[in-house]
Design a protein around this motif. Structure first.
Motif, PDB file in Angstrom:
ATOM      1  N   ALA A 129      12.921  -1.881  -2.353  1.00  0.00           N
ATOM      2  CA  ALA A 129      11.613  -2.481  -2.061  1.00  0.00           C
ATOM      3  C   ALA A 129      10.950  -1.798  -0.869  1.00  0.00           C
ATOM      4  O   ALA A 129       9.753  -1.462  -0.919  1.00  0.00           O
ATOM      5  N   PHE A 133       7.326   0.248  -1.087  1.00  0.00           N
ATOM      6  CA  PHE A 133       6.198  -0.097  -0.211  1.00  0.00           C
ATOM      7  C   PHE A 133       5.855   1.063   0.717  1.00  0.00           C
ATOM      8  O   PHE A 133       4.682   1.370   0.948  1.00  0.00           O
ATOM      9  N   ARG A 185      -2.072 -15.115   5.226  1.00  0.00           N
ATOM     10  CA  ARG A 185      -0.653 -15.216   4.880  1.00  0.00           C
ATOM     11  C   ARG A 185       0.047 -16.323   5.653  1.00  0.00           C
ATOM     12  O   ARG A 185       0.996 -16.927   5.149  1.00  0.00           O
ATOM     13  N   GLU A 258       6.724  -5.741   5.026  1.00  0.00           N
ATOM     14  CA  GLU A 258       6.265  -6.325   3.770  1.00  0.00           C
ATOM     15  C   GLU A 258       7.426  -7.004   3.039  1.00  0.00           C
ATOM     16  O   GLU A 258       7.268  -8.093   2.482  1.00  0.00           O
ATOM     17  N   SER A 259       8.587  -6.364   3.049  1.00  0.00           N
ATOM     18  CA  SER A 259       9.762  -6.954   2.407  1.00  0.00           C
ATOM     19  C   SER A 259      10.187  -8.230   3.138  1.00  0.00           C
ATOM     20  O   SER A 259      10.550  -9.230   2.501  1.00  0.00           O
ATOM     21  N   ILE A 262       8.100 -11.221   2.173  1.00  0.00           N
ATOM     22  CA  ILE A 262       8.510 -11.842   0.911  1.00  0.00           C
ATOM     23  C   ILE A 262       9.718 -12.741   1.137  1.00  0.00           C
ATOM     24  O   ILE A 262       9.797 -13.856   0.601  1.00  0.00           O
ATOM     25  N   ARG A 265       8.511 -15.842   3.036  1.00  0.00           N
ATOM     26  CA  ARG A 265       7.713 -16.693   2.147  1.00  0.00           C
ATOM     27  C   ARG A 265       8.618 -17.444   1.163  1.00  0.00           C
ATOM     28  O   ARG A 265       8.387 -18.631   0.878  1.00  0.00           O
ATOM     29  N   THR A 266       9.644 -16.769   0.681  1.00  0.00           N
ATOM     30  CA  THR A 266      10.573 -17.418  -0.251  1.00  0.00           C
ATOM     31  C   THR A 266      11.327 -18.553   0.422  1.00  0.00           C
ATOM     32  O   THR A 266      11.417 -19.668  -0.111  1.00  0.00           O
ATOM     33  N   GLN A 306       4.714  -1.817  -7.828  1.00  0.00           N
ATOM     34  CA  GLN A 306       4.700  -2.734  -6.696  1.00  0.00           C
ATOM     35  C   GLN A 306       5.324  -4.071  -7.065  1.00  0.00           C
ATOM     36  O   GLN A 306       6.000  -4.700  -6.244  1.00  0.00           O
ATOM     37  N   LEU A 307       5.102  -4.515  -8.301  1.00  0.00           N
ATOM     38  CA  LEU A 307       5.768  -5.730  -8.769  1.00  0.00           C
ATOM     39  C   LEU A 307       7.277  -5.540  -8.762  1.00  0.00           C
ATOM     40  O   LEU A 307       8.023  -6.465  -8.424  1.00  0.00           O
ATOM     41  N   VAL A 310       8.526  -6.280  -5.325  1.00  0.00           N
ATOM     42  CA  VAL A 310       8.576  -7.722  -5.050  1.00  0.00           C
ATOM     43  C   VAL A 310       9.765  -8.357  -5.761  1.00  0.00           C
ATOM     44  O   VAL A 310      10.524  -9.145  -5.179  1.00  0.00           O
ATOM     45  N   SER A 314      13.319 -10.331  -4.467  1.00  0.00           N
ATOM     46  CA  SER A 314      13.708 -11.636  -5.008  1.00  0.00           C
ATOM     47  C   SER A 314      15.112 -11.599  -5.605  1.00  0.00           C
ATOM     48  O   SER A 314      15.908 -12.527  -5.399  1.00  0.00           O
TER      49      SER A 314
END
Length: 377
Positions: A129, A133, A185, A258-259, A262, A265-266, A306-307, A310, A314
């Protein structure tokens, strides 16, 4: 003919993009296990992308069978001494091994070698990831805007708190806001959570308290989600929209940030579910991933890759959950072994893996139920 056209559209529009994204993520996850295992002197018998019947494969010079299997929903590396794809030790097979073979088996490896091999899968996901990015940030930079308010929506939380056009966000709950995206964010995952803002107005620092309002929004594909909003927007004049460019080293740092976003946020979403601020209907399974993959594919290969970044984060997080059957569960076993000075008993391990399997299957069924509910809702 219309039926065949529909099937072709489903295959190329959703299934193929989904398989591309998932295969990339799974391959690098298992490659992490494989490379570190080999570095630790553990013999790999099989490297599989997918489960079930083998479709195609070959043997390398080290005796590892590389293969693609019929059910493309995961993968595994089977090391010498493993009973199955979940790396359950095969006690009978190990007992029949010679000393030389046992030294190359997974159960016969030292504790730190087993732990390093298991942890390497999720770590590889995070590295993938960050690398994706970083490449995009290095090549394209990032569009940013200053955290300056251009408009305050009437009857919004910001209006009630007295925010005005021209106000500049300095910090929220003590966390510095460098761009307007930082503000969005921070606010989005915190509906109903009071927060302390420091804003700059005409050279003066002003402290403001407000609570984001839970708002249902819809993306360009019609997907609905609930987020926190305070009712402010920016524009090109106020925000000074510009592209920020990065050196390769800076891009790696931005990729790591950026990683980490995520990851944070998770965990924030999981915390909100536990305390009752969020519903668990955003937990998705293969159907939703396939849907999102198809949607991203319509935007081009850049969006699809990019997906993959992400999804890689996850998958890395999911595998670190302390659940038997997953990498995190194995690491918990190794931590217990380090404390006790011996592995857990076979009976205990068997029950733990049964509980882990039940937990994983239950989570998959729940996520699939959410997916189906989304489609028919």
């Amino acid at each position: 003919m219309e039926f065949l056209t529909s099937i072709w559209g489903l295959l190329t529009g959703y299934i193929l993009p989904f398989l591309i994204v998932l295969t990339i993520v799974v391959f690098f996850h298992e490659l992490g296990h494989y490379l570190v295992g080999r570095w630790c002197g553990i013999r790999a018998q099989a490297f599989s992308v997918g489960f079930g019947a083998e479709l195609i494969g070959f043997n390398d010079r080290h005796g590892t069978r590389w293969k693609i299997c019929a059910i493309p929903l995961g993968g595994y590396v089977k090391f010498l001494g493993d009973e199955n794809a979940a790396s359950v030790p095969d006690a009978d097979a190990v007992s029949r091994m010679s000393d030389a073979e046992r030294a190359q088996s997974f159960p016969g490896a030292s504790l730190w070698r087993r732990a390093a091999t298991v942890a390497a899968g999720p770590v590889a996901n995070f590295i993938l990831a960050i690398a994706i990015f970083a490449v995009f940030f290095s090549l394209n930079g990032r569009m940013i805007a200053d955290p300056v308010v251009a408009e305050v929506r009437p009857e919004s939380a910001a209006a009630a708190a007295g925010l005005l056009p021209g106000d500049r966000f300095v910090s929220i709950d003590g966390e510095a806001m460098r761009t307007f995206e930082d503000v969005r964010r921070y606010v989005a995952p915190r509906p109903g959570v009071p927060m302390d803002l420091t804003i700059e107005r005409d050279g003066q620092m002003i402290d403001v308290e407000l609570t984001p309002v839970r708002t249902e929004i819809e993306d360009e594909f019609g997907n609905k989600m609930e987020v926190g909003q305070i009712g402010v927007v920016t524009n090109r004049d106020s925000g000074d929209f510009r592209v920020e460019h990065y050196t390769p080293v800076e891009a790696v740092g931005e990729g790591a940030k950026e990683s980490w976003f995520i990851v944070a946020r998770t965990f924030g979403y999981i915390k909100n579910i536990i305390v009752g601020r969020e519903k668990a209907d955003q937990l998705g399974g293969p159907i939703r991933v396939a849907q999102v993959s198809g949607q991203m594919a319509t935007l081009g290969w850049v969006a699809l890759i990019q997906l993959a970044a992400v999804l890689s984060v996850s998958i890395g997080l999911l595998n670190l959950m302390p659940v038997p059957m997953l990498d995190g569960g194995h690491l918990v076993f190794y931590a217990i072994e380090a404390v006790l000075g011996r592995p857990l008993g076979d009976a205990t391990m068997e029950w733990a893996f049964r509980i882990g399997l039940t937990a994983v299957v239950s989570l998959m069924l729940f996520a699939t139920w959410n997916d189906v509910s989304m489609l028919i809702g």
